[in-house]
Design an enzyme around this catalytic site. Structure first.
Site, mmCIF file in Angstrom:
data_model
loop_
_atom_site.group_PDB
_atom_site.id
_atom_site.type_symbol
_atom_site.label_atom_id
_atom_site.label_comp_id
_atom_site.label_asym_id
_atom_site.label_seq_id
_atom_site.Cartn_x
_atom_site.Cartn_y
_atom_site.Cartn_z
ATOM 1 N N SER A 287 0.832 -1.198 0.000
ATOM 2 C CA SER A 287 0.000 0.000 0.000
ATOM 3 C C SER A 287 0.877 1.263 0.000
ATOM 4 C CB SER A 287 -0.963 -0.026 1.190
ATOM 5 O OG SER A 287 -1.879 1.027 1.133
ATOM 6 N N ASP B 94 -2.473 6.269 -4.350
ATOM 7 C CA ASP B 94 -1.371 5.634 -3.629
ATOM 8 C C ASP B 94 -0.772 4.514 -4.485
ATOM 9 O OD1 ASP B 94 -3.391 3.737 -3.355
ATOM 10 O OD2 ASP B 94 -2.911 3.268 -1.277
ATOM 11 N N ASP C 6 -0.720 1.293 -4.744
ATOM 12 C CA ASP C 6 -1.527 0.205 -5.301
ATOM 13 C C ASP C 6 -2.880 0.693 -5.808
ATOM 14 O OD1 ASP C 6 -2.384 0.599 -2.630
ATOM 15 O OD2 ASP C 6 -3.215 -1.415 -2.536
ATOM 16 N N ASP D 234 -5.619 1.974 -4.642
ATOM 17 C CA ASP D 234 -6.927 1.721 -4.043
ATOM 18 C C ASP D 234 -7.405 2.928 -3.237
ATOM 19 O OD1 ASP D 234 -5.204 1.448 -1.867
ATOM 20 O OD2 ASP D 234 -6.111 -0.401 -1.125
#
Length: 583
Positions: free
Chosen positions: A146, A312, A314, A316
């Site tokens: 993340s 961010d 990733d 999400d």
């Protein structure tokens, strides 16, 4: 482990590891002090509902091919016990070792007879959640940490429903992992097969671009604009923060008429070093400074953008900043959730939909203003425990009842949003599209998103939030945390910050799901959680929740006042009172 144990573990790894890079690191560790050795070997990297997450490197407490293989063997055994012919979708973000970890996981799964479907390049987390359901997989794995710094990687597991795995599944996988070693010759470790051989035998396949196209099409299905409205201008500066967002976000935005994104230099392409941003978290202003600087450059040239968009690594979660006087102001996660929920309700009403049928879902620690917005528009709002998997679970229940069309929106305060039922996790791709469409909507009214949020504050009152985190280190830390939570449960304070406690809710007892605009009839109680909520007079509250992975307790503070200054002052008073209560 004791000091002797960690040195013995280091020696064992040094004998068994075949990877040259890890061998070199182990050699360095052998010359390091005891603290460094202990940090690498004092425990096995913990597997929980979020999978694995840790620093990349050598040791049992690190992310490396051996810890990844061991976790994957546990997952494989879990899947083979529950599915006749299991399959797993696998993705990765821009982290170092991501491709190696994907190949490692696929090799272990294939050795256990499990078919693997692998994205051939970095892709967003929501594209993985989508692929699990689109391809009919039994599970999904995403190699992502993340928004953590560059030293970290992670291993996130999804169930067949596209949600992050349940606590029950995580416990079963963790128990299976615990029975495994790393190098044991007796077979009590990960099985593996050569990746290329597995691919030749059809046990590993690439996920085709057709799946990604269906994902983007599902995102576009949530568009709120007519073709004519998509012609309206909008100037966007965008940063993927060296992560996975560029491909899907630029594709989706291009298809709604935003085909000239100004991508922040040095942050567009995937780069696990995150060279321009030490902590790639769009919640933090430091992560957006390069983007804000680009916005200032544009403004100096007489072409100030309408907003800065940041996903961010990733993709999400998404953060936004807008011009506000001489500077740029960040829209908080709670604020963007409120803005989007209000916007989507407006758009549905304008199309003549029955808003009373609509359902939005947020969490118990998200903005109290969501209740006011739900009452004003007349839709149902449900609150779940913290974690987007609980929001995804509500979507699944609606889908099972053949009422998936009732789901309007879900959000959590930590910058995660979802419209549509195409995934079961937060989705920065669909959120980015909707944010841009909402920005065009408000631009027609002479406002940017920061100004639009102020208008909502003026309408509903200044519902402001703050989260504080208190540490309890040392051997006595865990006992101190347990005593604090037990004390709150045994006897809640009569008042906090001079405001009477009207109600104390202990979520460990399975409290009823909070619902606004609906009866809550037929809804299961919330799962047990180590959380205590204190509702105070004057529409204020304090929610206390210990961390499950760190020696910390978080307190979520909620204040409401007619003026921003008064709400901020009240937050300060609540802050001091909460710290004293948790001391």
């Amino acid at each position: 482990m004791s000091e002797i144990d960690v040195r013995a573990a280091l020696a064992h790894w040094s004998e068994c590891v075949a990877d040259d890079e890890l061998s070199a690191e182990l050699a360095q560790l052998s010359e390091a002090d005891d603290a460094a050795v202990a940090d690498a070997f004092f425990q096995d990297l913990e597997f929980g509902t979020a999978g694995l997450r840790g620093v990349i490197g050598a040791g049992t407490n690190r992310m490396n091919v051996y810890t990844v293989a061991r976790a994957t063997q546990g997952l494989a055994e879990h899947l083979n016990a529950r599915f006749e012919n299991p399959s797993v979708a696998i993705a990765r973000d821009s982290r170092h070792k991501g491709e190696l970890f994907v190949r490692t996981a696929a090799s272990v799964l294939a050795a256990n007879g499990i078919r693997c479907l692998v994205y051939p390049r970095v892709e967003p987390t929501p594209a993985l959640s989508f692929a699990v359901r689109d391809l009919g997989c039994s599970a999904g794995i995403n190699m992502t940490a993340s928004h953590n710094p560059a030293a970290y990687s992670g291993y996130k597991v999804y169930g067949a429903d596209g949600c992050q795995i349940t606590s029950e599944a995580a416990a079963d996988i963790s128990a299976r992992i615990a029975r495994l070693g790393y190098f044991e010759a007796d077979g009590a470790c990960a099985k593996t097969v050569d990746f290329d051989r597995a691919a030749a035998e059809g046990l590993v396949e690439e996920i085709g671009d057709d799946t990604l196209e269906r994902f983007v099409e599902a995102v576009l299905a949530q568009s709120q604009e007519t073709p004519e409205q998509m012609q309206r201008p909008l100037e966007v500066v965008y940063t993927p923060l060296c992560g996975t967002g560029l491909e899907c976000v630029s594709d989706a935005l291009g298809r709604i008429g935003i085909d000239s994104l100004d991508v922040v230099a040095g942050q567009g392409e995937p780069n696990g070093d995150f060279p321009t941003c030490e902590y790639p978290n769009p919640e933090e202003r430091a992560a957006l400074e390069a983007g804000i600087a680009r916005c200032h450059e544009r403004a100096a040239q007489g072409a100030a953008p309408d907003l800065l968009l940041a996903t961010d690594p990733d993709a999400d979660r998404v953060g936004v900043a807008c011009e506000d006087g001489d500077d740029y102001t960040l829209v908080t996660g709670n604020e963007m959730g409120i803005l989007l929920m209000d916007y989507l309700a407006r758009m549905r009403a304008e199309r003549g939909e029955d808003i009373a049928r609509c359902i939005a879902v947020t969490t118990i620690v998200s903005s109290a203003m969501a209740d006011d917005v739900a009452r004003a528009h007349g839709f149902e709002l449900r609150r779940t425990l913290t974690g987007f998997k609980y929001i995804g679970e509500q979507i699944g229940l609606l889908e099972a009842a053949e009422e998936a069309d009732r789901f309007m929106f879900g959000f959590e305060e930590s910058y995660g949003y979802l419209a549509g039922t195409h995934v079961r996790d937060k989705d920065a791709v669909v959120a980015s599209m909707l944010i841009c469409q909402m920005a065009r909507f408000y631009r027609e009214q002479g406002m940017n998103l920061v100004q639009a949020m102020r208008a909502l504050y003026e309408r509903y009152g200044y519902c402001l939030n703050r989260t504080i985190s208190l540490s309890y280190p040392g051997a006595d830390g865990a006992r101190k945390m347990a005593d604090i939570m037990a004390g709150l449960r045994a006897q809640a304070p009569a008042s906090v910050a001079g405001r009477a406690v009207l109600r104390a809710t202990d979520y460990a007892r399975g409290a009823a799901m909070p619902v606004v605009g609906g009866t809550g009839e037929g809804l299961a109680p919330l799962p047990s959680a180590n959380v205590v909520e204190l509702a105070l007079e004057g529409d204020c509250k304090v929610i206390v929740r210990p961390s499950g992975t760190e020696p910390k307790i978080k307190a979520y503070l909620f204040a409401k006042a007619d003026a921003r200054e008064d709400a901020l002052a009240l937050l300060d008073v609540l802050d001091a009172a909460a710290r004293a209560m948790l001391a």
